[in-house]
Design an enzyme around this catalytic site. Structure first.
Site, short mmCIF file in Angstrom:
data_model
loop_
_atom_site.label_atom_id
_atom_site.label_comp_id
_atom_site.label_asym_id
_atom_site.label_seq_id
_atom_site.Cartn_x
_atom_site.Cartn_y
_atom_site.Cartn_z
N ALA A 28 48.08 41.96 54.25
CA ALA A 28 46.92 42.87 54.27
C ALA A 28 45.72 42.11 54.83
O ALA A 28 44.64 42.08 54.23
CB ALA A 28 46.64 43.44 52.88
N LEU A 29 45.97 41.49 55.96
CA LEU A 29 45.01 40.52 56.50
C LEU A 29 43.73 41.19 56.99
O LEU A 29 43.75 42.27 57.57
CB LEU A 29 45.67 39.73 57.65
N HIS A 30 42.61 40.50 56.73
CA HIS A 30 41.29 40.97 57.16
C HIS A 30 40.56 39.80 57.79
O HIS A 30 41.14 38.72 57.96
CB HIS A 30 40.52 41.57 55.98
N GLY A 32 38.43 37.81 56.70
CA GLY A 32 38.37 36.61 55.85
C GLY A 32 39.58 35.72 56.09
O GLY A 32 39.46 34.50 56.24
N HIS A 33 40.77 36.34 56.16
CA HIS A 33 41.97 35.57 56.46
C HIS A 33 41.87 34.96 57.87
O HIS A 33 42.27 33.81 58.09
CB HIS A 33 43.22 36.45 56.39
N GLN A 60 53.05 36.16 40.34
CA GLN A 60 51.64 36.03 39.97
C GLN A 60 51.00 37.34 39.54
O GLN A 60 49.82 37.39 39.25
CB GLN A 60 50.85 35.37 41.09
N GLY A 153 40.88 29.78 50.53
CA GLY A 153 39.51 30.29 50.50
C GLY A 153 38.79 29.99 49.20
O GLY A 153 39.40 30.06 48.12
N SER A 192 41.52 42.13 50.36
CA SER A 192 42.56 43.14 50.64
C SER A 192 42.41 44.33 49.70
O SER A 192 42.81 45.44 50.03
CB SER A 192 43.95 42.51 50.48
#
Ligand code: AMP
Length: 290
Positions: A28-30, A32-33, A60, A153, A192
């Site tokens: 779900a890359l944006h 920020g990634h 997790q 991050g 995400s």
């Protein structure tokens, strides 16, 4: 760009004649990634092998969390990776990462990573077992990919701190680089999970970063004043349901009310907007009074 879905593919495709740099993600890359990928490339150099892993790690997620509905957008993710000059995407299935089953139970047979006391506060208090899941999958990714350098991050500040501890305490010999949080123009940290927010909630969500900024501005007056400033912003937006707001030292321990002038700390927040749980954090500089 190559795509490996199994450890056999990975071994065949990864170029180990060059330094290997890894950016682990859950997809779900944006943007920020993408900023992590750019930093990874910058730090490792043009001839490094840039690997991005995409794996939504069931271990997790708690039983009442959003594992099943976590966004999966692989086609768009691969476009982002291509655009950022990624050499290899590792996108394994759950059975590839957990061939004998996902060891949710603490007495399950496979070895998992016990993350220590720092994993029991903040996110760990709200999400029991979360960091055991994170550190276990990160250790597996390190074992499979054997990166020289990894980028995580600051958006997940406690996670970054625990990964540094994982690497130090288990002597994993990989350089950990922390990347600054990439934000929307109004200050909302990219995530995400932001895509779960409707228009009204999206407006309300900016309250988190506004609260953190208010605390930054008051941090020179000490911890109580900074906390009060953040809390008054949160209270001004009843749609934001606070989980925790914590002012800490940079290593996440509790600071005195009036830390040494010039010393650094952190403010961390988790809150729900509707059913979406958001987290954010920012640096603080304490003391001085002015
Ligand atoms: P995730 O896919 O949410 O597990 O995140 C993968 C990596 O991207 C983690 O190291 C996160 O801390 C990082 N990350 C997520 N959001 C941001 C952001 N807005 N700015 C910088 N890094 C981020």
């Amino acid at each position: 760009m190559e795509i490996a879905r199994t450890r056999v593919d990975l071994d065949a495709m990864i170029d180990r004649s060059r330094p290997v740099v890894l950016v682990p993600t859950m997809g779900a890359l944006h943007d920020g990634h993408a900023s992590l990928m750019r930093l990874a490339r910058e730090r490792a150099g043009a001839d490094a092998t840039l690997v991005v892993s995409i794996f939504v790690n069931p271990l997790q997620f708690g039983p009442d969390e959003d594992f099943d509905r976590y966004p999966r957008t692989e086609e768009a993710d691969l476009d982002v990776c291509k655009r950022e000059g990624v050499d290899l995407v590792f996108a394994p299935g759950v059975e590839e990462m957990y061939p004998t089953g996902v060891p949710h139970a603490l007495d399950a047979d496979p070895v998992t990573v016990h993350p220590g006391a720092t994993a029991d506060i903040l996110e760990g208090a709200s999400r029991p077992g979360h960091f055991r899941g994170v550190l276990t999958v990160v250790a597996k990714l390190f074992g499979l990919i054997r990166p020289d350098l990894v980028v995580f991050g600051e958006k997940d500040y406690q996670q970054l701190a625990l990964i540094r501890r994982l690497v130090d305490d288990l002597c994993l010999r990989v350089e950990v680089v922390g990347a600054p949080t990439d934000r929307e123009p109004d200050g909302l940290a990219r995530s995400s999970r932001n895509r779960y927010l409707d228009d009204e909630q999206r407006q309300q969500a900016v309250t988190l970063s506004r609260a953190l900024r208010a605390a930054q501005e008051r941090a020179s007056y000490g911890v109580p004043a900074a906390r009060w400033a953040a809390m008054s912003v949160i209270k001004g937006e009843p749609a934001v349901e606070l989980d925790y707001l914590a002012l800490t030292e940079t290593n996440l321990s509790t600071p005195p009310d009036y830390p040494e002038p010039g010393s650094e700390g952190r403010i961390l927040i988790a809150a729900r907007v509707g059913t979406t749980r958001l987290i954010d954090n920012m640096p603080l500089v304490f003391g001085g009074g002015g």
